[in-house]
Design an enzyme around this catalytic site. Structure first.
Site, short mmCIF file in Angstrom:
data_model
loop_
_atom_site.label_atom_id
_atom_site.label_comp_id
_atom_site.label_asym_id
_atom_site.label_seq_id
_atom_site.Cartn_x
_atom_site.Cartn_y
_atom_site.Cartn_z
N TYR A 57 0.82 -1.21 0.00
CA TYR A 57 0.00 0.00 0.00
C TYR A 57 0.86 1.26 0.00
CZ TYR A 57 -4.16 -2.81 0.92
OH TYR A 57 -5.19 -3.71 0.82
N ASP A 89 -5.53 -6.69 5.35
CA ASP A 89 -6.77 -6.29 4.70
C ASP A 89 -7.60 -7.53 4.37
OD1 ASP A 89 -8.68 -4.83 3.42
OD2 ASP A 89 -7.44 -4.16 1.76
N ASP A 132 -0.91 -18.70 3.28
CA ASP A 132 -1.84 -19.63 2.62
C ASP A 132 -2.28 -20.74 3.57
OD1 ASP A 132 0.83 -20.18 2.39
OD2 ASP A 132 0.70 -21.22 0.49
N LYS A 185 4.81 -14.62 4.01
CA LYS A 185 5.03 -15.48 2.85
C LYS A 185 6.55 -15.43 2.56
CE LYS A 185 3.48 -18.07 -0.54
NZ LYS A 185 2.82 -19.36 -0.35
#
Ligand code: ATP
Length: 332
Positions: free
Chosen positions: A124, A228, A204, A171
Site C-alpha cells: 500500500y 486487509d 496460505d 510469505k
C-alpha cells in the site's frame, strides 16, 4: 468537559451508520462534542479533494475520530482517502477484533480473534510504475522502523488484553527478503515479551486453518495487504462485514472505523447494519477512558442481538438501521 471528537460520516452507507452510532453514543450519556468533517465522494464533489486538509487538521487537533467508510474507485480515479488519512496521521496500527456474538449465526462459536495490521507500507506504499509497455511494477516496502513498531503494538496489545499468543503471518518462503525481514524484526521484538507465546504462519496455510479450525489462533500480526484480506476472512467467520469493528492507532491520534466499505449497493435504503461502527465506537470509548460506558454499550449490543427482530438483512433478519439503534438504546 465534553470529549471533542471528529466525526467523518464518509459516503455510501457511511452517513447512515454514522448517524446511528451518534444516536447510540448519545444514549450512553457520555458527553461528546462532535466536529463533523468530510471525506470521500461528497468531499471530492464539494471541494475537489477526497480528503480535505480541514479534515486531517480536525483529527490531529482532537486526537480522536469516528469515521464512516469512503468509496475508492477500482483501478482508476482518486487515491484512497483511507490510505491517505492513515498516512497523513501516521496511523500505523490497525486493530481488528473478530469476536463471536450470541445470536449471530456463524459457522463457529466462541471465536475471539484479533488481526493487527501494519497500516502504512507494504504493497500500500502507492509506489507503482509502468516500466515499459505491458510491464507494471508495484513496490512492496518493508522498513525496520515500521515492522518493529507494529510488532511492538501487537505484543503490547496482547499484554494489556491478557492475550496468550501472537502469530506473525508471512510469505517469507517466496518473498524471502521483504517478508523475511519483517519476520526478523518481529522475532526480535517478541524476545521482550517472554510471557506471550510467539509463532509464525505462512499466509496460505493460515487461510486454510482459519477456515477449518480458527479457534487455535489468538492475535495475528501481519503486513498491510495480508491484514486487509485476513480481516475480511475473520469478519466472515463471526457473522460478516456488518459486525466487525476496527481501530487505527498512531502515536498521538486514533481513528475508529468499521472494517466494511461503503456498500453502495445498499446505500440510502436505511437497511445497513450499524454494528460495525457502533462496536468501533465501543473501542473508541475504551480509548478515551469511558470504560463503564463501553462495557454497558457492549452488553447492550450483545443483548440486542439475541432478538431476531433486531437483526438486519445481512444477519438474516428484516430490521432497519433505526430498528437496531432503537433496540440498543432500549437495552442500554
Ligand atoms: P472496500 O473495497 O471499500 O473495502 P468492499 O468492496 O470490501 O469495500 P463493502 O463495501 O465492504 O465492499 O461491502 C461488501 C458487501 O457487503 C456489500 O455489497 C454489502 O452488501 C455488504 N455489507 C458491507 N457492509 C455492510 C453493512 N454494514 N451492512 C450490511 N451489509 C453490508
Amino acid at each position: 468537559m465534553p470529549h471533542c471528537i471528529t466525526l467523518i460520516p464518509g459516503d455510501g452507507i457511511g452517513p447512515e451508520v454514522a448517524d446511528a452510532t451518534k444516536r447510540v453514543l448519545a444514549g450512553t450519556g457520555v458527553n461528546i462534542e462532535w466536529d463533523v468533517q468530510h471525506s470521500g465522494l461528497q468531499a471530492l464533489e464539494e471541494s475537489g479533494d477526497a480528503l480535505p486538509d480541514a479534515t486531517v487538521e480536525s483529527v490531529r487537533a482532537n486526537g480522536v475520530a469516528l469515521k464512516g467508510p469512503t468509496t475508492t474507485p477500482v483501478g482508476k480515479g482518486h487515491v484512497s482517502a483511507n490510505v491517505r488519512l492513515r498516512r497523513a496521521l501516521d496511523l500505523y496500527a490497525s486493530i481488528r477484533p473478530a469476536k463471536s456474538m450470541p445470536g449471530v449465526v456463524s459457522r463457529y462459536e466462541d471465536l475471539d480473534l484479533v488481526v493487527v495490521r501494519e497500516n502504512t507500507e507494504g504493497l500500500y506504499s502507492g509506489q507503482e510504475v509502468q516500466v515499459t509497455d505491458g510491464v507494471v511494477v508495484s513496490i512492496k516496502v518493508v522498513t525496520e522502523a515500521a515492522s518493529r513498531r507494529i510488532a511492538t503494538a501487537a505484543f503490547e496489545y496482547a499484554r494489556k488484553n491478557g492475550r496468550k499468543r501472537v502469530t506473525a503471518v508471512h510469505k517469507a518462503n517466496i518473498m524471502k527478503m521483504g517478508d523475511g525481514f519483517f519476520l526478523e524484526c518481529v522475532g526480535d521484538i517478541a524476545k521482550g515479551y517472554p510471557e506471550i507465546q510467539y509463532d509464525t504462519a505462512i499466509i496460505d496455510a493460515l487461510c486454510m486453518q482459519l477456515v477449518r479450525n480458527p479457534n487455535v489462533f489468538d492475535v495475528m500480526l501481519m503486513e498491510n495487504l495480508y491484514g486487509d484480506i485476513i480481516s475480511d476472512l475473520c469478519a466472515g467467520l463471526v457473522g460478516g462485514l456488518g459486525v466487525v469493528p476496527g481501530a487505527n492507532i498512531g502515536a498521538d491520534v486514533a481513528v475508529f472505523e468499521a472494517v466494511h466499505g461503503s456498500a453502495p449497493d445498499i446505500a440510502g435504503q436505511g437497511v445497513a447494519n450499524p454494528l460495525g461502527l457502533i462496536k468501533s465506537a465501543v473501542l473508541m470509548l475504551e480509548h478515551i477512558g469511558e470504560l463503564s460506558a463501553a462495557e454497558r454499550l457492549y452488553s447492550a449490543i450483545e443483548q440486542t442481538m439475541l432478538d431476531p427482530k433486531a437483526r438486519t438483512a445481512d444477519l438474516g433478519g428484516n430490521a432497519t438501521t433505526n430498528d437496531v439503534v432503537d433496540a440498543i438504546l432500549e437495552a442500554c
